[in-house]
Structure formats: C-alpha cells, structure tokens
Write a protein that holds these residues in place. Structure first.
Motif, PDB file in Angstrom:
ATOM      1  N   PRO A  60      22.260  -2.625  76.853  1.00  0.00           N
ATOM      2  CA  PRO A  60      21.043  -3.413  76.631  1.00  0.00           C
ATOM      3  C   PRO A  60      21.685  -4.622  75.760  1.00  0.00           C
ATOM      4  CG  PRO A  60      20.600  -1.173  76.164  1.00  0.00           C
ATOM      5  CD  PRO A  60      22.132  -1.241  76.426  1.00  0.00           C
ATOM      6  N   PRO A  61      20.747  -5.850  75.846  1.00  0.00           N
ATOM      7  CA  PRO A  61      21.067  -6.976  75.262  1.00  0.00           C
ATOM      8  C   PRO A  61      20.699  -6.745  73.790  1.00  0.00           C
ATOM      9  CG  PRO A  61      19.191  -7.348  76.676  1.00  0.00           C
ATOM     10  CD  PRO A  61      19.794  -6.028  76.885  1.00  0.00           C
ATOM     11  N   ASN A  62      21.609  -7.338  72.960  1.00  0.00           N
ATOM     12  CA  ASN A  62      21.432  -7.357  71.561  1.00  0.00           C
ATOM     13  C   ASN A  62      20.501  -8.769  71.126  1.00  0.00           C
ATOM     14  OD1 ASN A  62      22.575  -5.447  69.105  1.00  0.00           O
ATOM     15  ND2 ASN A  62      22.280  -7.774  68.348  1.00  0.00           N
ATOM     16  N   ILE A  63      19.145  -8.628  71.069  1.00  0.00           N
ATOM     17  CA  ILE A  63      18.484  -9.703  70.739  1.00  0.00           C
ATOM     18  C   ILE A  63      18.745 -10.345  69.358  1.00  0.00           C
ATOM     19  CG2 ILE A  63      16.674  -8.684  72.027  1.00  0.00           C
ATOM     20  CD1 ILE A  63      15.027  -7.986  69.783  1.00  0.00           C
ATOM     21  N   LYS A  64      18.216 -11.556  69.250  1.00  0.00           N
ATOM     22  CA  LYS A  64      18.304 -12.371  68.092  1.00  0.00           C
ATOM     23  C   LYS A  64      19.678 -12.392  67.430  1.00  0.00           C
ATOM     24  CE  LYS A  64      13.727 -10.697  66.545  1.00  0.00           C
ATOM     25  NZ  LYS A  64      13.092  -9.767  65.599  1.00  0.00           N
ATOM     26  N   PHE A  65      20.655 -12.259  68.391  1.00  0.00           N
ATOM     27  CA  PHE A  65      22.155 -12.646  67.924  1.00  0.00           C
ATOM     28  C   PHE A  65      22.492 -13.974  68.165  1.00  0.00           C
ATOM     29  CE2 PHE A  65      26.694 -12.609  68.669  1.00  0.00           C
ATOM     30  CZ  PHE A  65      27.177 -11.866  67.356  1.00  0.00           C
ATOM     31  N   ASN A  66      22.370 -14.940  67.227  1.00  0.00           N
ATOM     32  CA  ASN A  66      22.460 -16.217  67.510  1.00  0.00           C
ATOM     33  C   ASN A  66      23.615 -17.012  66.739  1.00  0.00           C
ATOM     34  OD1 ASN A  66      20.131 -16.483  68.864  1.00  0.00           O
ATOM     35  ND2 ASN A  66      18.856 -16.412  67.055  1.00  0.00           N
ATOM     36  N   VAL A  67      23.924 -16.555  65.555  1.00  0.00           N
ATOM     37  CA  VAL A  67      24.971 -17.042  64.664  1.00  0.00           C
ATOM     38  C   VAL A  67      25.915 -15.886  64.277  1.00  0.00           C
ATOM     39  CG1 VAL A  67      25.398 -18.401  62.875  1.00  0.00           C
ATOM     40  CG2 VAL A  67      23.349 -19.059  63.821  1.00  0.00           C
ATOM     41  N   PRO A  73      36.134 -10.935  63.175  1.00  0.00           N
ATOM     42  CA  PRO A  73      36.961 -11.657  64.174  1.00  0.00           C
ATOM     43  C   PRO A  73      36.799 -11.244  65.726  1.00  0.00           C
ATOM     44  CG  PRO A  73      37.988  -9.796  63.226  1.00  0.00           C
ATOM     45  CD  PRO A  73      36.837 -10.053  62.665  1.00  0.00           C
ATOM     46  N   PHE A  74      35.421 -11.758  66.034  1.00  0.00           N
ATOM     47  CA  PHE A  74      34.900 -11.494  67.505  1.00  0.00           C
ATOM     48  C   PHE A  74      36.087 -11.993  68.565  1.00  0.00           C
ATOM     49  CE2 PHE A  74      30.999 -11.572  65.085  1.00  0.00           C
ATOM     50  CZ  PHE A  74      30.170 -10.520  65.479  1.00  0.00           C
ATOM     51  N   LYS A  75      36.551 -13.158  68.517  1.00  0.00           N
ATOM     52  CA  LYS A  75      37.442 -13.542  69.572  1.00  0.00           C
ATOM     53  C   LYS A  75      38.681 -13.072  69.426  1.00  0.00           C
ATOM     54  CE  LYS A  75      39.002 -17.911  71.544  1.00  0.00           C
ATOM     55  NZ  LYS A  75      38.788 -19.356  71.445  1.00  0.00           N
ATOM     56  N   GLU A  76      39.008 -13.064  68.156  1.00  0.00           N
ATOM     57  CA  GLU A  76      40.565 -12.553  68.085  1.00  0.00           C
ATOM     58  C   GLU A  76      40.776 -10.984  68.502  1.00  0.00           C
ATOM     59  OE1 GLU A  76      38.802 -14.054  65.717  1.00  0.00           O
ATOM     60  OE2 GLU A  76      39.692 -15.863  65.114  1.00  0.00           O
ATOM     61  N   ARG A  77      39.742 -10.124  68.201  1.00  0.00           N
ATOM     62  CA  ARG A  77      39.922  -8.595  68.324  1.00  0.00           C
ATOM     63  C   ARG A  77      39.018  -8.193  69.574  1.00  0.00           C
ATOM     64  NH1 ARG A  77      42.657  -6.355  64.054  1.00  0.00           N
ATOM     65  NH2 ARG A  77      42.957  -4.894  65.691  1.00  0.00           N
ATOM     66  N   LYS A  78      38.391  -9.318  70.450  1.00  0.00           N
ATOM     67  CA  LYS A  78      37.889  -8.991  71.503  1.00  0.00           C
ATOM     68  C   LYS A  78      36.609  -8.000  71.221  1.00  0.00           C
ATOM     69  CE  LYS A  78      41.836  -9.524  74.468  1.00  0.00           C
ATOM     70  NZ  LYS A  78      42.704  -8.867  75.404  1.00  0.00           N
ATOM     71  N   LEU A  79      35.729  -8.363  70.215  1.00  0.00           N
ATOM     72  CA  LEU A  79      34.596  -7.609  70.133  1.00  0.00           C
ATOM     73  C   LEU A  79      33.505  -8.512  70.627  1.00  0.00           C
ATOM     74  CD1 LEU A  79      35.123  -6.932  66.253  1.00  0.00           C
ATOM     75  CD2 LEU A  79      35.725  -5.638  68.169  1.00  0.00           C
ATOM     76  N   ALA A  80      32.744  -7.953  71.474  1.00  0.00           N
ATOM     77  CA  ALA A  80      31.685  -8.513  72.301  1.00  0.00           C
ATOM     78  C   ALA A  80      30.539  -7.993  72.009  1.00  0.00           C
ATOM     79  CB  ALA A  80      31.973  -8.451  73.709  1.00  0.00           C
ATOM     80  N   VAL A  81      29.439  -8.912  71.799  1.00  0.00           N
ATOM     81  CA  VAL A  81      28.257  -8.492  71.434  1.00  0.00           C
ATOM     82  C   VAL A  81      27.292  -8.709  72.717  1.00  0.00           C
ATOM     83  CG1 VAL A  81      26.136  -8.697  70.072  1.00  0.00           C
ATOM     84  CG2 VAL A  81      28.240  -8.481  68.867  1.00  0.00           C
ATOM     85  N   PRO A  82      26.762  -7.821  73.607  1.00  0.00           N
ATOM     86  CA  PRO A  82      26.171  -8.623  74.831  1.00  0.00           C
ATOM     87  C   PRO A  82      24.685  -8.780  74.345  1.00  0.00           C
ATOM     88  CG  PRO A  82      26.020  -6.145  74.517  1.00  0.00           C
ATOM     89  CD  PRO A  82      26.802  -6.574  73.367  1.00  0.00           C
ATOM     90  N   VAL A  83      24.438 -10.509  74.849  1.00  0.00           N
ATOM     91  CA  VAL A  83      23.277 -10.982  74.818  1.00  0.00           C
ATOM     92  C   VAL A  83      22.419 -10.926  75.886  1.00  0.00           C
ATOM     93  CG1 VAL A  83      23.922 -12.317  72.749  1.00  0.00           C
ATOM     94  CG2 VAL A  83      24.046 -13.152  75.245  1.00  0.00           C
ATOM     95  N   GLU A  84      23.119 -10.392  76.908  1.00  0.00           N
ATOM     96  CA  GLU A  84      22.353 -10.074  78.322  1.00  0.00           C
ATOM     97  C   GLU A  84      22.370  -8.573  78.916  1.00  0.00           C
ATOM     98  OE1 GLU A  84      23.566 -12.944  81.028  1.00  0.00           O
ATOM     99  OE2 GLU A  84      22.489 -14.689  80.172  1.00  0.00           O
ATOM    100  N   LEU A  85      21.650  -8.333  79.647  1.00  0.00           N
ATOM    101  CA  LEU A  85      21.892  -6.866  80.349  1.00  0.00           C
ATOM    102  C   LEU A  85      23.279  -6.887  80.921  1.00  0.00           C
ATOM    103  CD1 LEU A  85      20.354  -4.009  80.509  1.00  0.00           C
ATOM    104  CD2 LEU A  85      19.710  -4.903  82.648  1.00  0.00           C
ATOM    105  N   THR A  86      24.187  -6.052  80.664  1.00  0.00           N
ATOM    106  CA  THR A  86      25.442  -6.030  80.838  1.00  0.00           C
ATOM    107  C   THR A  86      25.779  -4.482  81.565  1.00  0.00           C
ATOM    108  OG1 THR A  86      26.041  -7.292  79.227  1.00  0.00           O
ATOM    109  CG2 THR A  86      27.868  -6.231  80.336  1.00  0.00           C
TER     110      THR A  86
END
Length: 223
Positions: A60-67, A73-86
């Motif tokens: 499920p998407p994580n709502i209200k994830f804007n900033v 280190p999201f990009k460096e460690r490949k940590l992804a927060v889905p904002v759409e149904l994935t």
C-alpha cells in the motif's frame, strides 16, 4: 517499519534496516499516516496491514510522504517509501517485517511470510450453495439519518455484487459479532429476493461506557 515520525528515532531505525539489507534495498512504510497512533494497538494494526499486503501481493502507498527526512540515506542505501500502490517484487520473498517499540521498553519484531512461500494452496469454498443465504444483516447507528444512510449503502453494495454468497456470509457475521450495536437498529434478510430492510427503531438508552484516552508520544514537541 515502526515510523514514529520523530526526528531522532526514524534515522536510527532506518539506519539499522539499511545496515542489515546492505545494497539490496528494501521498501519501508508505516500505517500511522493512515490511522494515527493507536497506542497499544499500534503493533497489531501494522500486523493487519502486513497480512493484507501479503494476501493481495501489493504494497500500500504511504500517504502524506512529501518531504523525506534529510538525515535518512534513502538514495544511498536504496530505501524506498512507496507513494503509489506497488506490486511485490517478483525476485524477492513474500515477506514483511514489523517493528513495534513500546514506550515502556517492551519491543517486538514480527516476521510474516505468505502462505505461497510454503507452497500452501489457497483455501477454496467447496460448498458455495450453502453460503447463498438467507443471511441476517444487522444494522445499527447513533441516529436515524445515519441508520438510513447505512442501510442504503449496504443495499447498494448487495445489488452490485450478485452471486457472492461467501462475501454476504462474512458480512452477516461481521455485522452481528464484530460491530457495536448502537441505539437505532434495523435488519435485512439477504438471499431471499429483493426484500427491504425493516423499519428502524430506537431502543432504550444504554448505560454510558467509560472510555480511557491516552496521549501518544510527544517527546519531540516542546512544552
């Protein structure tokens, strides 16, 4: 993921997750943006979300994830927060981990694998005809207009789903055993033709239930 939204706690928790999974990357999400902090039920709510996610093979998407937090280190460690149904990644195990950290120091971590991971066949209903009805649907609300609106919504749902006996069977059970029965009540017998719901009536006032409300974590706010 625990995901309290605290400026100190989140970087520590995500850092630990990143150290474990290394360069493989991982999806992280939280249920708190959807339902808020449910105190003692927080871990259970997250577990329900995890089970449903595995059942439908979707994240499920994580709502209200804007900033994003710049300390994570999201990009460096490949940590992804889905904002759409994935959809679940095809090259990964169908597995979800849930962190639950109690304010008093009681911490828990649950790892849930899908039944498909163990080659367990999905349960099938072998006697569908026995579930076609009749089913007693119990309705209740706090006011007459709310009761009328509820009945209309369920009747529209029943009309749009003909021939779904197992779903109506589950609905009847939930309305009878997993919902609070409020002051204004009505019922409908489903599965016996297009019969209208009974005329709603108001029952005598019940004793007032005492509710205890506990505040959530607030250490990150001044005052």
């Amino acid at each position: 993921w625990h995901g309290t939204g605290t400026p100190v706690g989140d970087p520590i928790e995500t850092g630990a997750v990143a150290n474990i999974f290394g360069d493989h990357g991982i999806y992280i999400t939280s249920v708190k943006p959807n339902v808020g902090h449910t105190e003692g039920a927080s871990g259970l709510v997250s577990l329900i979300k995890a089970v449903l996610s595995l059942q439908h093979r979707e994240i499920p998407p994580n709502i209200k994830f804007n900033v994003p937090n710049p300390k994570i280190p999201f990009k460096e460690r490949k940590l992804a927060v889905p904002v759409e149904l994935t959809p679940f990644p095809e090259d990964r195990l169908e597995r979800v981990s849930v962190n639950s950290f109690g304010l008093g120091g009681s911490n828990a971590h649950v790892i849930v694998d899908s039944a498909r991971s163990f080659a367990i066949p999905e349960e099938t209903v072998t006697d569908e005809e026995s579930l076609e009805g009749p089913h007693l649907l119990l309705f209740s609300a706090a006011s007459a207009p709310s009761l009328k609106s509820m009945i209309q919504s369920y009747e529209e749902w029943l009309t749009s789903r003909p021939g779904t006996g197992s779903q109506v069977h589950n609905l009847a059970y939930t309305l009878a055993n997993r919902r609070e029965h409020l002051t204004y009540r009505s019922f409908k017998v489903a599965g016996t033709g297009d019969l209208p719901a009974s005329q709603g009536r108001r029952i005598p006032n019940q004793p007032v239930n005492l509710v205890m409300v506990f505040t959530g974590q607030g250490a990150q706010w001044k005052g």
